[in-house]
Design a protein around this motif. Sequence first.
Motif, PDB file in Angstrom:
ATOM      1  N   UNK A 120      -4.635  -5.435 -16.369  1.00  0.00           N
ATOM      2  CA  UNK A 120      -5.484  -5.031 -15.247  1.00  0.00           C
ATOM      3  C   UNK A 120      -4.972  -3.718 -14.665  1.00  0.00           C
ATOM      4  N   UNK A 121      -5.872  -2.770 -14.462  1.00  0.00           N
ATOM      5  CA  UNK A 121      -5.500  -1.463 -13.921  1.00  0.00           C
ATOM      6  C   UNK A 121      -5.775  -1.354 -12.421  1.00  0.00           C
ATOM      7  N   UNK A 122      -6.723  -2.146 -11.948  1.00  0.00           N
ATOM      8  CA  UNK A 122      -7.058  -2.042 -10.540  1.00  0.00           C
ATOM      9  C   UNK A 122      -8.152  -3.003 -10.153  1.00  0.00           C
ATOM     10  N   UNK A 123      -8.716  -2.767  -8.961  1.00  0.00           N
ATOM     11  CA  UNK A 123      -9.715  -3.676  -8.403  1.00  0.00           C
ATOM     12  C   UNK A 123     -10.939  -2.893  -7.954  1.00  0.00           C
ATOM     13  N   UNK A 124     -12.100  -3.487  -8.166  1.00  0.00           N
ATOM     14  CA  UNK A 124     -13.340  -2.954  -7.616  1.00  0.00           C
ATOM     15  C   UNK A 124     -14.188  -4.131  -7.151  1.00  0.00           C
ATOM     16  N   UNK A 125     -15.440  -3.858  -6.774  1.00  0.00           N
ATOM     17  CA  UNK A 125     -16.293  -4.872  -6.152  1.00  0.00           C
ATOM     18  C   UNK A 125     -15.564  -5.510  -4.964  1.00  0.00           C
ATOM     19  N   UNK A 126     -14.943  -4.653  -4.169  1.00  0.00           N
ATOM     20  CA  UNK A 126     -14.197  -5.104  -2.991  1.00  0.00           C
ATOM     21  C   UNK A 126     -15.151  -5.114  -1.803  1.00  0.00           C
ATOM     22  N   UNK A 127     -16.161  -5.982  -1.901  1.00  0.00           N
ATOM     23  CA  UNK A 127     -17.185  -6.111  -0.867  1.00  0.00           C
ATOM     24  C   UNK A 127     -17.893  -7.435  -1.088  1.00  0.00           C
ATOM     25  N   UNK A 128     -18.894  -7.752  -0.279  1.00  0.00           N
ATOM     26  CA  UNK A 128     -19.654  -8.987  -0.486  1.00  0.00           C
ATOM     27  C   UNK A 128     -20.279  -8.953  -1.870  1.00  0.00           C
ATOM     28  N   UNK A 129     -20.191 -10.059  -2.579  1.00  0.00           N
ATOM     29  CA  UNK A 129     -20.721 -10.148  -3.944  1.00  0.00           C
ATOM     30  C   UNK A 129     -21.717 -11.290  -4.065  1.00  0.00           C
ATOM     31  N   UNK A 130     -22.599 -11.397  -3.106  1.00  0.00           N
ATOM     32  CA  UNK A 130     -23.667 -12.400  -3.105  1.00  0.00           C
ATOM     33  C   UNK A 130     -24.776 -11.886  -2.195  1.00  0.00           C
ATOM     34  N   UNK A 131     -25.937 -12.533  -2.293  1.00  0.00           N
ATOM     35  CA  UNK A 131     -27.043 -12.153  -1.429  1.00  0.00           C
ATOM     36  C   UNK A 131     -27.846 -10.967  -1.884  1.00  0.00           C
ATOM     37  N   UNK A 132     -27.589 -10.447  -3.103  1.00  0.00           N
ATOM     38  CA  UNK A 132     -28.406  -9.337  -3.602  1.00  0.00           C
ATOM     39  C   UNK A 132     -29.803  -9.843  -3.967  1.00  0.00           C
ATOM     40  N   UNK A 133     -30.826  -9.053  -3.678  1.00  0.00           N
ATOM     41  CA  UNK A 133     -32.203  -9.533  -3.844  1.00  0.00           C
ATOM     42  C   UNK A 133     -32.623  -9.688  -5.298  1.00  0.00           C
ATOM     43  N   UNK A 134     -33.605 -10.551  -5.518  1.00  0.00           N
ATOM     44  CA  UNK A 134     -34.178 -10.721  -6.850  1.00  0.00           C
ATOM     45  C   UNK A 134     -34.745  -9.388  -7.335  1.00  0.00           C
ATOM     46  N   UNK A 194     -10.189   5.226  -1.724  1.00  0.00           N
ATOM     47  CA  UNK A 194      -9.353   4.853  -2.869  1.00  0.00           C
ATOM     48  C   UNK A 194      -7.943   4.524  -2.407  1.00  0.00           C
ATOM     49  N   UNK A 195      -7.475   3.337  -2.780  1.00  0.00           N
ATOM     50  CA  UNK A 195      -6.154   2.869  -2.398  1.00  0.00           C
ATOM     51  C   UNK A 195      -5.257   2.818  -3.624  1.00  0.00           C
ATOM     52  N   UNK A 196      -3.954   3.011  -3.403  1.00  0.00           N
ATOM     53  CA  UNK A 196      -2.937   2.773  -4.419  1.00  0.00           C
ATOM     54  C   UNK A 196      -2.036   1.661  -3.901  1.00  0.00           C
ATOM     55  N   UNK A 197      -1.886   0.619  -4.703  1.00  0.00           N
ATOM     56  CA  UNK A 197      -1.101  -0.543  -4.297  1.00  0.00           C
ATOM     57  C   UNK A 197      -0.003  -0.776  -5.320  1.00  0.00           C
ATOM     58  N   UNK A 198       1.250  -0.741  -4.862  1.00  0.00           N
ATOM     59  CA  UNK A 198       2.389  -1.024  -5.711  1.00  0.00           C
ATOM     60  C   UNK A 198       2.644  -2.523  -5.737  1.00  0.00           C
ATOM     61  N   UNK A 199       2.620  -3.089  -6.922  1.00  0.00           N
ATOM     62  CA  UNK A 199       2.823  -4.527  -7.081  1.00  0.00           C
ATOM     63  C   UNK A 199       3.817  -4.741  -8.207  1.00  0.00           C
ATOM     64  N   UNK A 200       5.010  -5.209  -7.863  1.00  0.00           N
ATOM     65  CA  UNK A 200       6.057  -5.295  -8.866  1.00  0.00           C
ATOM     66  C   UNK A 200       6.424  -3.913  -9.341  1.00  0.00           C
ATOM     67  N   UNK A 201       6.439  -3.714 -10.651  1.00  0.00           N
ATOM     68  CA  UNK A 201       6.782  -2.412 -11.214  1.00  0.00           C
ATOM     69  C   UNK A 201       5.550  -1.563 -11.500  1.00  0.00           C
ATOM     70  N   UNK A 202       4.379  -2.047 -11.115  1.00  0.00           N
ATOM     71  CA  UNK A 202       3.141  -1.363 -11.463  1.00  0.00           C
ATOM     72  C   UNK A 202       2.420  -0.860 -10.223  1.00  0.00           C
ATOM     73  N   UNK A 203       1.596   0.179 -10.415  1.00  0.00           N
ATOM     74  CA  UNK A 203       0.742   0.673  -9.348  1.00  0.00           C
ATOM     75  C   UNK A 203      -0.710   0.470  -9.752  1.00  0.00           C
ATOM     76  N   UNK A 204      -1.473  -0.109  -8.847  1.00  0.00           N
ATOM     77  CA  UNK A 204      -2.868  -0.428  -9.118  1.00  0.00           C
ATOM     78  C   UNK A 204      -3.786   0.484  -8.303  1.00  0.00           C
ATOM     79  N   UNK A 226       0.843  -1.191   0.000  1.00  0.00           N
ATOM     80  CA  UNK A 226       0.000   0.000   0.000  1.00  0.00           C
ATOM     81  C   UNK A 226       0.885   1.251   0.000  1.00  0.00           C
ATOM     82  N   UNK A 227       0.668   2.124  -0.980  1.00  0.00           N
ATOM     83  CA  UNK A 227       1.467   3.344  -1.062  1.00  0.00           C
ATOM     84  C   UNK A 227       0.697   4.574  -0.595  1.00  0.00           C
ATOM     85  N   UNK A 228      -0.635   4.555  -0.715  1.00  0.00           N
ATOM     86  CA  UNK A 228      -1.436   5.700  -0.252  1.00  0.00           C
ATOM     87  C   UNK A 228      -2.900   5.313  -0.220  1.00  0.00           C
ATOM     88  N   UNK A 229      -3.692   6.120   0.475  1.00  0.00           N
ATOM     89  CA  UNK A 229      -5.147   5.954   0.439  1.00  0.00           C
ATOM     90  C   UNK A 229      -5.792   7.299   0.733  1.00  0.00           C
TER      91      UNK A 229
END
Length: 230
Positions: free
Chosen positions: A170-184, A31-41, A13-16
């Motif tokens: 890949x540039x980054x990540x989203x849907x960083x939360x529960x991803x089930x149980x949404x109503x019909x 919003x988070x910035x994550x350095x992974x290898x030579x890339x920042x996500x 983690x480089x910043x938030x």
Amino acid sequence: MPFTQYGVLSGTLTSHERDDPDEFGRWWHVNLRVRSGAREFKVAVDVDSSKSATGVQWKTVRTTSAKLGWPTLPPPAFTRLVSAPTTGAIDVIRHPALRVIGIRQFLQRLFRARDAVPAERSWFWIPVLRPWRSGDHLQASEALEATLRVGALTLVWGEPFPENAAPASVQGMHNVHQNQGDPAGSQWWPENGIWQDGGIATLQADGSWLVFVSKFSTQRDHTDSEGHPA
């Protein structure tokens, strides 16, 4: 359909920072910035809705990488995961380190344990309850930020963006939360699935991990094998 490119990002983690309160859109993010290898996500964590009564719920869990399913940590990169137990995926309802034990499950387990354990040892059975906390976007943001450590190894589970990109794109990540149980009837019903939940784990100075997971108040705590409300 459930996510086809679910995975985990491993890096430092480089910043938030929070969304500007005068500029954020429908969803409030940290919003988070994550350095992974030579890339920042980029990592966008939804912590509330700004245009509806939908609230956010969260919890933090202190655990170990082995209990999370990573006795050997993933390399510094985005790694695709099969949505199943023992792959390193997380499921806030089913994962032993994260799941919620509601009152119905608590009573069922209590009676099963009482019948299965000799009377002289039954008092050793103590359930672990990990209830959700509820609050507004400020409280959720503070709870997440309390787990973060700039410069620390960080794992982020969720869906990569842009969707359907090769890992190198890949540039980054989203849907960083529960991803089930949404109503019909909701727009997220088709994306319900098990073992594809998002979350953030941060390595602490004492060697433990603090995991932040969240859900929206409209999402159920009990789901079937397809991730739909049960």
